[in-house]
Design a protein around this motif. Structure first.
Motif, short mmCIF file in Angstrom:
data_model
loop_
_atom_site.label_atom_id
_atom_site.label_comp_id
_atom_site.label_asym_id
_atom_site.label_seq_id
_atom_site.Cartn_x
_atom_site.Cartn_y
_atom_site.Cartn_z
N MET A 266 52.44 49.96 42.16
CA MET A 266 51.64 50.79 43.07
C MET A 266 50.47 51.43 42.34
O MET A 266 49.38 51.58 42.93
CB MET A 266 52.54 51.87 43.69
N ALA A 267 50.65 51.80 41.08
CA ALA A 267 49.54 52.36 40.30
C ALA A 267 48.45 51.30 40.10
O ALA A 267 47.25 51.61 40.19
CB ALA A 267 50.06 52.85 38.95
N ALA A 268 48.85 50.05 39.86
CA ALA A 268 47.86 48.97 39.71
C ALA A 268 47.12 48.73 41.02
O ALA A 268 45.91 48.47 41.02
CB ALA A 268 48.57 47.70 39.26
N ALA A 269 47.82 48.81 42.14
CA ALA A 269 47.18 48.62 43.44
C ALA A 269 46.14 49.71 43.70
O ALA A 269 45.05 49.44 44.24
CB ALA A 269 48.22 48.62 44.54
N ALA A 270 46.45 50.94 43.31
CA ALA A 270 45.52 52.05 43.51
C ALA A 270 44.26 51.86 42.67
O ALA A 270 43.15 52.14 43.12
CB ALA A 270 46.20 53.37 43.16
N SER A 271 44.43 51.36 41.44
CA SER A 271 43.27 51.18 40.56
C SER A 271 42.42 50.00 40.98
O SER A 271 41.20 50.00 40.79
CB SER A 271 43.74 51.01 39.11
N GLN A 272 43.03 48.97 41.57
CA GLN A 272 42.29 47.77 41.95
C GLN A 272 41.86 47.78 43.41
O GLN A 272 41.11 46.90 43.84
CB GLN A 272 43.14 46.52 41.68
N GLY A 273 42.36 48.73 44.19
CA GLY A 273 41.99 48.82 45.59
C GLY A 273 42.50 47.66 46.44
O GLY A 273 41.82 47.20 47.35
N LYS A 274 43.70 47.19 46.13
CA LYS A 274 44.28 46.06 46.87
C LYS A 274 45.54 46.50 47.62
O LYS A 274 46.20 47.45 47.22
CB LYS A 274 44.66 44.92 45.91
N ILE B 242 46.59 33.63 48.72
CA ILE B 242 46.61 35.00 49.24
C ILE B 242 47.44 35.91 48.34
O ILE B 242 47.04 37.02 48.00
CB ILE B 242 47.14 35.02 50.68
N LEU B 243 48.63 35.44 47.94
CA LEU B 243 49.51 36.27 47.11
C LEU B 243 48.92 36.53 45.73
O LEU B 243 49.06 37.63 45.18
CB LEU B 243 50.88 35.60 46.97
N ASN B 244 48.25 35.53 45.17
CA ASN B 244 47.72 35.69 43.81
C ASN B 244 46.42 36.48 43.77
O ASN B 244 46.14 37.15 42.77
CB ASN B 244 47.49 34.30 43.18
N ASN B 245 45.62 36.43 44.84
CA ASN B 245 44.28 37.01 44.78
C ASN B 245 44.06 38.19 45.72
O ASN B 245 43.22 39.05 45.44
CB ASN B 245 43.24 35.92 45.09
N GLU B 246 44.77 38.23 46.84
CA GLU B 246 44.50 39.27 47.83
C GLU B 246 45.49 40.43 47.76
O GLU B 246 45.19 41.52 48.24
CB GLU B 246 44.54 38.66 49.24
N TYR B 247 46.66 40.20 47.21
CA TYR B 247 47.71 41.22 47.17
C TYR B 247 48.11 41.54 45.74
O TYR B 247 47.90 40.73 44.82
CB TYR B 247 48.97 40.73 47.90
N ILE B 248 48.68 42.71 45.57
CA ILE B 248 49.47 43.03 44.37
C ILE B 248 50.92 42.75 44.75
O ILE B 248 51.49 43.46 45.59
CB ILE B 248 49.30 44.50 43.93
N LEU B 249 51.50 41.72 44.17
CA LEU B 249 52.86 41.32 44.51
C LEU B 249 53.85 42.03 43.59
O LEU B 249 53.80 41.89 42.37
CB LEU B 249 53.02 39.81 44.38
N ILE B 250 54.76 42.80 44.21
CA ILE B 250 55.81 43.52 43.47
C ILE B 250 57.15 42.96 43.91
O ILE B 250 57.53 43.10 45.07
CB ILE B 250 55.75 45.03 43.72
N SER B 251 57.88 42.33 43.01
CA SER B 251 59.21 41.83 43.30
C SER B 251 60.25 42.77 42.71
O SER B 251 60.25 43.02 41.50
CB SER B 251 59.40 40.41 42.72
N GLY C 94 48.22 42.17 57.24
CA GLY C 94 48.20 43.29 56.29
C GLY C 94 46.83 43.47 55.68
O GLY C 94 46.35 44.60 55.52
N ILE C 95 46.15 42.36 55.35
CA ILE C 95 44.82 42.45 54.76
C ILE C 95 43.82 42.99 55.77
O ILE C 95 42.97 43.83 55.44
CB ILE C 95 44.38 41.05 54.25
N GLU C 96 43.90 42.52 57.02
CA GLU C 96 43.00 43.00 58.07
C GLU C 96 43.18 44.49 58.32
O GLU C 96 42.21 45.21 58.57
CB GLU C 96 43.23 42.21 59.36
N LYS C 97 44.44 44.95 58.24
CA LYS C 97 44.71 46.38 58.46
C LYS C 97 44.00 47.23 57.40
O LYS C 97 43.44 48.28 57.71
CB LYS C 97 46.22 46.62 58.41
N VAL C 98 44.00 46.76 56.15
CA VAL C 98 43.33 47.49 55.07
C VAL C 98 41.82 47.50 55.29
O VAL C 98 41.15 48.53 55.14
CB VAL C 98 43.67 46.86 53.70
N LYS C 99 41.26 46.36 55.68
CA LYS C 99 39.81 46.26 55.88
C LYS C 99 39.35 47.12 57.04
O LYS C 99 38.24 47.66 57.02
CB LYS C 99 39.42 44.81 56.10
N ASN C 100 40.17 47.24 58.06
CA ASN C 100 39.77 48.00 59.24
C ASN C 100 39.99 49.49 59.07
O ASN C 100 39.61 50.26 59.94
CB ASN C 100 40.55 47.49 60.47
#
Length: 677
Positions: free
Chosen positions: A546-554, A584-593, A671-677
């Motif tokens: 989640m910290a990485a997502a906040a820094s990268q804005g994804k 999509i998983l590699n470039n558009e999201y931060i994937l946390i398993s 999910g991506i559209e929700k962030v953009k909107n």
């Protein structure tokens, strides 16, 4: 021509539906009770008795370390007592080879009993610990679940004072999880659990997620799809030799016997409504008889899928002209005589019922195919909705031709084209039969219908369909005396069939073939695969990801998974390998398993409150992620995917096990559209 009675098919189909009916389930699919049984003055058994819901299974003891979660008993405290031997599993143990794990798995269905014996060594004794087990069905797995126990009592009078014999030691070796199996950033997870739970990232989002899941319209779209499928089936049935010739005769009968045209039109409309009532009653009867939960069981029940496969093969052979499905002639005669001897609305209704009986040899396989498809959709109202669409299409021409009699002159005459439709339907039903056999093959691990075998059979089926449509293949039911060229429509459809064959051929070497991914077995069953496109999670720790997502804005995709989750591996092998999904998983999201069966211990066990008011002791990192899933999203099964933003707010509906690439891509894009909107 061979004639097969409907009674045999009906008994088989309804027996399969009844066998697949399941009881309504609670929150947990496995329910354990614990009791202590004194065997002798110096021995005592701790007995765990489990009742397992239909469709689920609990894994046995002593499975290999790289397999699913074994049943393990952990003794935290044993004062004045010590365990004798290992945990024993009692019941009907099933053993099957699993292709995903490459090993033979042992598990129990319906019920299981685990027993651990202790020797009393002190004047008094005290036992405390927990049983940990894993449970799965054909779609989901539960996280490792714990059943705690605590007992005390008196030992032999001459025994010494009680002392602790065992502490924090499992009587079975737990599943080994090494740091190498995880990403480097989680080799040392911070055990600041109390602070994390109080933070914004852990705030519950259950209501918000339920709102997304409730508003996504899947149920409404599913019922609409089923209605349209029934409508198409009804229109197809119209153009069969059993129905089409009856339409002009029936409409003319109503118009001639009436004193005026209005009454004739009214009778024809009543006739159409009666057809709808008859078939709709059949659909509602299925729902009422077998209950709301039977449809979900059919989707994954291996035995029922085998029966459905055989039924579709029988229907296909009937359409090919090998034999004819017929109802007992006494039924038709009785209904026909009743219709002749009565008058008014009852007479018209009985005439409609006669149509249903007489046309069964053509409509029966279509209805059977439709019911097989809709009852495995998992929707409660699916049979009724499907039959409503079918009946509406079947009844519509009787009403329209009565309203506009001149249309009858323009309607195409009966001919060999109706037999062509029957044969084409036979090929389609034969292709779909393989889909249901595939479900059973995967469930039992036979390995008979791997992906390339499935595609090879479909290539042959649709190749022969193409040959039939261009006139190069004939059946016994075709009119051999006619040596006429095939109509242009048939030639064009034959070209489409050949193009579909060409499209599937690269799939024999591992090409995704997205158009058939929802029907074919998963990619991991492919023996020879030249295509590789793996997706690996960037993070396996929630806070760091989640910290990485906040820094990268994804946005973030949280993947609640497990080392021993079979269906998680299936999703990764068949869906994540798709190029579009992987991109999509590699470039558009931060994937946390987050692995809910990670056995590395927390610095200190912690007791937490669950949403239902009960408490739970968190002992491992896997417990921590399981608690996060339950607290934040109100779920416990794996695989479980949910998109969130960098603050932990949900962005869309959740997604569980479903090997449908197209639907998974839509899920990610929302999910991506929700962030953009």
């Amino acid at each position: 021509m061979i004639r097969i009675s409907f009674k045999m098919l009906a008994v088989t189909l309804f027996a399969a539906l009844h066998a697949a009916g399941v009881m309504a389930q609670g929150d947990l699919p496995v329910h354990f009770s614990v009791q202590q049984k004194v065997v002798s003055p110096t021995e005592v058994d701790v007995i765990f008795s489990g009742k397992i819901d239909n469709g689920w299974h609990v894994y046995s003891t002593g499975l290999p370390a790289d397999g699913p979660t074994s049943a393990v008993l952990n003794t935290e405290k044993a004062e004045g007592a010590k365990p004798i031997g290992k945990l024993k599993a009692l019941g009907r143990e099933i053993s099957n080879f699993d292709q995903i794990f490459g090993m033979k798995l042992r598990y129990f269905e319906k019920s299981v009993t685990f027993v651990q014996r202790y020797q009393i060594t002190g004047k008094t004794y005290r036992l405390k610990g927990y049983l940990e087990y894993g449970a799965c069905n054909d779609e989901n797995c539960m996280p490792p679940t714990q059943v705690e126990f605590s007992y005390s009592g008196k030992g032999p009078d001459g025994a010494p004072e009680a002392k602790e014999e065992v502490k924090d030691e499992a009587t079975e070796t737990p599943v080994a999880v090494t740091a190498d199996s995880l990403s480097a950033d989680t080799a040392a997870v911070a055990d600041t659990l109390s602070a994390n739970i109080g933070g914004d990232l852990w705030k519950p989002m259950i209501k918000e997620l339920q709102a997304f899941n409730g508003d996504n319209g899947n149920t409404d779209r599913s019922l609409l799809y089923i209605f349209l499928m029934g409508l198409v089936g009804g229109f197809v049935a119209l153009f069969t030799p059993c129905v089409w010739p009856i339409i002009p005769m029936t409409v003319s009968f109503f118009l001639k016997r009436a004193k005026d045209k209005k009454k004739g039109v009214r009778d024809a409309i009543t006739y159409g409504v009666s057809i709808i009532v008859i078939y709709l009653t059949l659909g509602i009867a299925l729902t009422v008889i077998f209950g709301a939960s039977f449809a979900n069981a059919l989707a994954t029940n291996a035995v029922v899928n085998i029966i459905f496969c055989l039924l579709l093969v029988v229907f296909a052979l009937s359409f090919f002209g090998w034999f004819e499905l017929t109802l007992p002639s006494s039924w038709t005669n009785k209904i026909d005589s009743k219709a002749s001897s009565t008058s008014g609305l009852l007479s018209i209704f009985l005439m409609a019922f006669t149509l249903a009986l007489v046309s069964f040899s053509c409509t029966g396989p279509i209805i059977g195919f439709l019911l097989v498809e809709v009852t495995t959709s998992g929707s409660y109202m699916a049979p009724a909705m499907g039959m409503f669409g079918f009946a509406l299409a079947l009844a519509l021409p009787f009403t329209l031709f009565a309203l506009f009699p001149t249309w009858l002159k323009q309607a195409p005459k009966s001919g060999s084209w109706m037999n062509t439709i029957k044969v084409v339907l036979g090929f389609i039903e034969l292709a779909f039969a393989l889909k249901f056999f595939s479900v059973a093959d995967l469930a039992y691990g036979w390995g008979l219908l791997d992906r390339e075998v499935f595609l090879a059979l479909w290539i042959v089926i649709f190749g022969m369909l193409g040959l039939y449509l261009i006139g190069k293949l004939k059946f016994q039911s075709d009119m051999y005396g006619e040596d006429k060229p095939m109509p242009v429509v048939c030639i064009m459809l034959g070209m489409v069939s050949f193009a579909f064959v060409v499209y599937m051929i690269p799939g024999l070497w591992g090409a995704p073939c997205k158009a058939v991914s929802a029907f074919a077995p998963p990619m991991n069953t492919q023996d020879f695969n030249l295509y590789h496109n793996e997706v690996k999670p960037k993070y396996t720790d929630y806070e760091e990801g989640m910290a990485a997502a906040a820094s990268q804005g994804k946005p973030v995709l949280i993947d609640f998974t497990g080392f021993g989750c079979v269906n998680c591996r299936k999703m990764e092998a068949s869906v994540w390998t798709d190029p579009q999904v992987a991109d999509i998983l590699n470039n558009e999201y931060i994937l946390i398993s987050l692995y809910v069966d990670d056995k590395r211990p927390l610095a200190k066990p912690m007791e937490v409150s669950l949403p239902d008011g009960t408490s739970k002791t968190l002992r491992t990192i896997g417990d921590k992620w399981s608690y996060l899933q339950q607290r934040k999203f109100g779920a416990l099964v794996q695989p479980f995917y949910v998109p969130v933003d960098a603050q932990g707010n949900v962005l869309g509906s959740s997604f569980s096990y479903k090997e449908d690439v197209g639907e998974y891509v839509d899920f990610l894009k929302k999910g991506i559209e929700k962030v953009k909107n």
